[in-house]
Design a protein around this motif. Structure first.
Motif, PDB file in Angstrom:
ATOM      1  N   ARG A   4      50.697  32.121  54.152  1.00  0.00           N
ATOM      2  CA  ARG A   4      50.723  31.339  52.907  1.00  0.00           C
ATOM      3  C   ARG A   4      49.584  30.315  52.888  1.00  0.00           C
ATOM      4  N   GLU A   5      49.266  29.754  54.067  1.00  0.00           N
ATOM      5  CA  GLU A   5      48.147  28.818  54.152  1.00  0.00           C
ATOM      6  C   GLU A   5      46.819  29.554  54.021  1.00  0.00           C
ATOM      7  N   ALA A   6      46.770  30.776  54.549  1.00  0.00           N
ATOM      8  CA  ALA A   6      45.520  31.524  54.562  1.00  0.00           C
ATOM      9  C   ALA A   6      45.191  32.098  53.188  1.00  0.00           C
ATOM     10  N   GLY A   7      46.191  32.641  52.508  1.00  0.00           N
ATOM     11  CA  GLY A   7      45.940  33.270  51.222  1.00  0.00           C
ATOM     12  C   GLY A   7      45.120  34.536  51.380  1.00  0.00           C
ATOM     13  N   SER A   8      44.605  35.034  50.267  1.00  0.00           N
ATOM     14  CA  SER A   8      43.766  36.224  50.274  1.00  0.00           C
ATOM     15  C   SER A   8      42.729  36.074  49.182  1.00  0.00           C
ATOM     16  N   PRO A   9      41.491  36.428  49.476  1.00  0.00           N
ATOM     17  CA  PRO A   9      40.464  36.336  48.444  1.00  0.00           C
ATOM     18  C   PRO A   9      40.534  37.473  47.427  1.00  0.00           C
ATOM     19  N   LEU A  10      41.440  38.429  47.615  1.00  0.00           N
ATOM     20  CA  LEU A  10      41.548  39.568  46.716  1.00  0.00           C
ATOM     21  C   LEU A  10      42.284  39.205  45.436  1.00  0.00           C
ATOM     22  N   SER A  11      41.820  39.755  44.338  1.00  0.00           N
ATOM     23  CA  SER A  11      42.551  39.629  43.078  1.00  0.00           C
ATOM     24  C   SER A  11      43.760  40.551  43.133  1.00  0.00           C
ATOM     25  N   ARG A  16      46.048  45.944  44.521  1.00  0.00           N
ATOM     26  CA  ARG A  16      46.676  47.214  44.151  1.00  0.00           C
ATOM     27  C   ARG A  16      45.784  48.398  44.506  1.00  0.00           C
ATOM     28  N   GLU A  17      44.480  48.223  44.309  1.00  0.00           N
ATOM     29  CA  GLU A  17      43.554  49.324  44.594  1.00  0.00           C
ATOM     30  C   GLU A  17      43.394  49.588  46.083  1.00  0.00           C
ATOM     31  N   VAL A  18      43.319  48.549  46.892  1.00  0.00           N
ATOM     32  CA  VAL A  18      43.065  48.774  48.323  1.00  0.00           C
ATOM     33  C   VAL A  18      44.330  48.815  49.169  1.00  0.00           C
ATOM     34  N   TRP A  19      45.408  48.227  48.693  1.00  0.00           N
ATOM     35  CA  TRP A  19      46.658  48.227  49.455  1.00  0.00           C
ATOM     36  C   TRP A  19      47.674  49.240  48.936  1.00  0.00           C
ATOM     37  N   GLY A  20      47.451  49.793  47.771  1.00  0.00           N
ATOM     38  CA  GLY A  20      48.400  50.744  47.215  1.00  0.00           C
ATOM     39  C   GLY A  20      49.752  50.100  46.961  1.00  0.00           C
ATOM     40  N   PHE A  22      51.863  48.791  48.843  1.00  0.00           N
ATOM     41  CA  PHE A  22      52.148  47.556  49.573  1.00  0.00           C
ATOM     42  C   PHE A  22      51.981  46.347  48.665  1.00  0.00           C
ATOM     43  N   ALA A  23      51.002  46.396  47.768  1.00  0.00           N
ATOM     44  CA  ALA A  23      50.710  45.245  46.897  1.00  0.00           C
ATOM     45  C   ALA A  23      51.905  44.886  46.030  1.00  0.00           C
ATOM     46  N   ASP A  24      52.671  45.885  45.601  1.00  0.00           N
ATOM     47  CA  ASP A  24      53.827  45.625  44.742  1.00  0.00           C
ATOM     48  C   ASP A  24      54.964  44.932  45.470  1.00  0.00           C
ATOM     49  N   ARG A  25      54.991  45.064  46.787  1.00  0.00           N
ATOM     50  CA  ARG A  25      56.061  44.450  47.580  1.00  0.00           C
ATOM     51  C   ARG A  25      55.503  43.481  48.610  1.00  0.00           C
ATOM     52  N   GLU A  26      54.312  42.979  48.349  1.00  0.00           N
ATOM     53  CA  GLU A  26      53.599  42.114  49.289  1.00  0.00           C
ATOM     54  C   GLU A  26      54.449  40.954  49.775  1.00  0.00           C
ATOM     55  N   TYR A  53      39.184  38.551  54.538  1.00  0.00           N
ATOM     56  CA  TYR A  53      38.835  39.923  54.200  1.00  0.00           C
ATOM     57  C   TYR A  53      38.799  40.122  52.694  1.00  0.00           C
ATOM     58  N   GLY A  54      37.659  40.575  52.239  1.00  0.00           N
ATOM     59  CA  GLY A  54      37.505  40.943  50.843  1.00  0.00           C
ATOM     60  C   GLY A  54      37.693  42.441  50.680  1.00  0.00           C
ATOM     61  N   ARG A  55      37.355  42.904  49.522  1.00  0.00           N
ATOM     62  CA  ARG A  55      37.527  44.318  49.189  1.00  0.00           C
ATOM     63  C   ARG A  55      36.779  45.228  50.167  1.00  0.00           C
ATOM     64  N   ALA A  56      35.552  44.882  50.513  1.00  0.00           N
ATOM     65  CA  ALA A  56      34.761  45.737  51.407  1.00  0.00           C
ATOM     66  C   ALA A  56      35.425  45.899  52.766  1.00  0.00           C
TER      67      ALA A  56
END
Length: 160
Positions: A4-11, A16-20, A22-26, A53-56
């Motif tokens: 929660r402190e780290a967060g994610s730089p991903l939109s 949804r595109e890179v995690w499939g 998993f993103a819906d139940r993150e 970690y970004g998209r790449a």
């Protein structure tokens, strides 16, 4: 550092595109992970790493993991013994993948984690979804054999 402190730089769209799925139940999955392992060094290490970690990076992680899964499928289809050299090599690739991207994983930790592959249905599904039925047991056997190979190599180095 917690996730929660780290967060994610991903939109959300990138997730949804890179995690499939998993993103819906993150939140649900990450709550469970934090509850199970939140106080461990591996968890803190992983939270620090993935926060940047970004998209790449996620695309590379997914590509590398897909290559490991493809190799497991190939070896299983060929009837490879999970205690054979090629199977141990794919087990080692799996261990190194986790160590590179998430947290340091020694052989003992890898063996312990492999028990989840056969005991927890979600882990089994995650492995067998892109490999083959029975891959959880096959991979666990390969991981155990790889750990023994590493132990024997270390003993040989110690003896000189």
């Amino acid at each position: 550092m917690t996730r929660r402190e780290a967060g994610s730089p991903l939109s959300d769209d990138d997730k949804r595109e890179v995690w499939g799925g998993f993103a819906d139940r993150e939140e649900e999955y990450l709550d469970e992970v934090e509850h199970r392992w939140g106080g461990t060094e591996a968890y803190a290490d992983s939270a620090r790493r993935v926060a940047g970690y970004g998209r790449a990076e996620w695309e590379r992680i997914n590509r590398d993991n897909a290559a490991i899964e493809a190799r497991i499928r190939e070896l299983m289809a060929a009837g490879a013994d999970p205690r054979g050299t090629e199977a141990m090599d794919v087990a080692e690739a799996s261990r190194l993948h986790v160590s590179r991207w998430f947290y340091a994983m020694d052989h003992g930790f890898h063996v312990a984690k492999s028990e989840l592959y056969v005991q927890d249905e979600r882990y089994r599904q995650g492995i067998e979804e892109n490999t083959a039925p029975g891959a959880a047991e096959w991979l666990r056997a390969a991981i155990v054999a790889n750990a023994e190979r590493a132990r024997l190599r270390e003993r040989a180095r110690e003896r000189g």
